[in-house]
Design a protein around this motif. Structure first.
Motif, short mmCIF file in Angstrom:
data_model
loop_
_atom_site.label_atom_id
_atom_site.label_comp_id
_atom_site.label_asym_id
_atom_site.label_seq_id
_atom_site.Cartn_x
_atom_site.Cartn_y
_atom_site.Cartn_z
N GLY A 129 15.92 -19.68 15.93
CA GLY A 129 16.26 -19.11 17.23
C GLY A 129 15.00 -18.71 17.96
O GLY A 129 14.32 -19.52 18.58
N GLY A 151 23.42 -23.89 20.41
CA GLY A 151 24.18 -22.64 20.31
C GLY A 151 25.65 -22.95 20.13
O GLY A 151 26.05 -23.60 19.16
N GLN A 169 17.74 -21.27 20.46
CA GLN A 169 18.94 -21.03 19.68
C GLN A 169 19.16 -22.21 18.73
O GLN A 169 18.54 -23.25 18.90
CB GLN A 169 20.15 -20.81 20.58
CG GLN A 169 20.37 -21.87 21.63
CD GLN A 169 21.40 -21.45 22.66
OE1 GLN A 169 22.43 -20.87 22.32
NE2 GLN A 169 21.14 -21.72 23.93
#
Length: 199
Positions: A129, A151, A169
């Motif tokens: 991330g 994500g 992400q």
């Protein structure tokens, strides 16, 4: 294609240099990346063939792109031209996906280009991330199709499609088709953002 031992030797030197530039110990890099100290040590000794997911974690913690782990150290005297024969090629031992660094090795540039071939049925997951530097990426599909999950959002990309994204992400690449997908990745790093110079 680069032989694994040759690439492992290159990666060992590159990783040691980047860690030193960041002023990180093995323990410090392990804490920052979630990759064990023993694994980092094996990679730095050229005794391990790490997966793309492990390399991505290391790159994120060092504030560089995954592609830069395959490149040479920046050299203002390096040629701006990358002949195909000089482009470093690597295959992920886990998924079988193949990547070719297209950009001139060692030539300082804010942009990196990479060609990727994702085999049928392959899945590559990057769970990194937050990064030491923000990485912006665009993916242009040359042949085939992939599903790219960023994500919680999944994009189906077909031939000719181009997706712009920021690597901040978890990201998953999947090829559900029965033929390989080939695409170009363009990357640019902004060192002014991310988690900066924390050690």
């Amino acid at each position: 294609m680069d032989m694994p031992s040759t690439f492992n030797e290159h990666l060992a030197l590159r990783l040691r240099d980047l860690r030193a530039e960041n002023g990180l110990t093995l323990d410090g890099l392990a804490e920052r990346t979630g990759v064990s100290r023993s694994m980092i040590s094996l990679i730095e000794r050229g005794e391990s063939s790490p997966t793309a997911a492990v390399l991505d974690k290391l790159a994120a913690g060092l504030g560089v792109t995954l592609a830069s782990l395959f490149a040479e150290k920046d050299d203002t005297g390096a040629s701006p031209l990358a002949r195909r024969a000089d482009q470093r090629v690597w295959r992920d031992p886990d998924s079988g996906y193949m990547r070719r660094n297209l950009s001139a090795p060692g030539f300082p540039s804010p942009i990196e280009l990479v060609e990727v071939i994702l085999p049928p049925g392959a899945r590559v997951a990057y769970d990194t991330g937050q990064r030491a530097a923000a990485v912006h990426q665009q993916i242009w599909i040359i042949e085939g199709e992939i599903d790219l999950t960023l994500g919680e959002e999944t994009h189906h990309l077909a031939t000719g499609d181009c997706l712009s994204m920021r690597l901040d992400q978890p990201t998953i690449f999947r090829n559900h088709a029965d033929r390989p997908a080939r695409y170009v990745v363009a990357l640019a790093t902004d060192a002014r953002t991310g988690f900066g110079t924390q050690r």
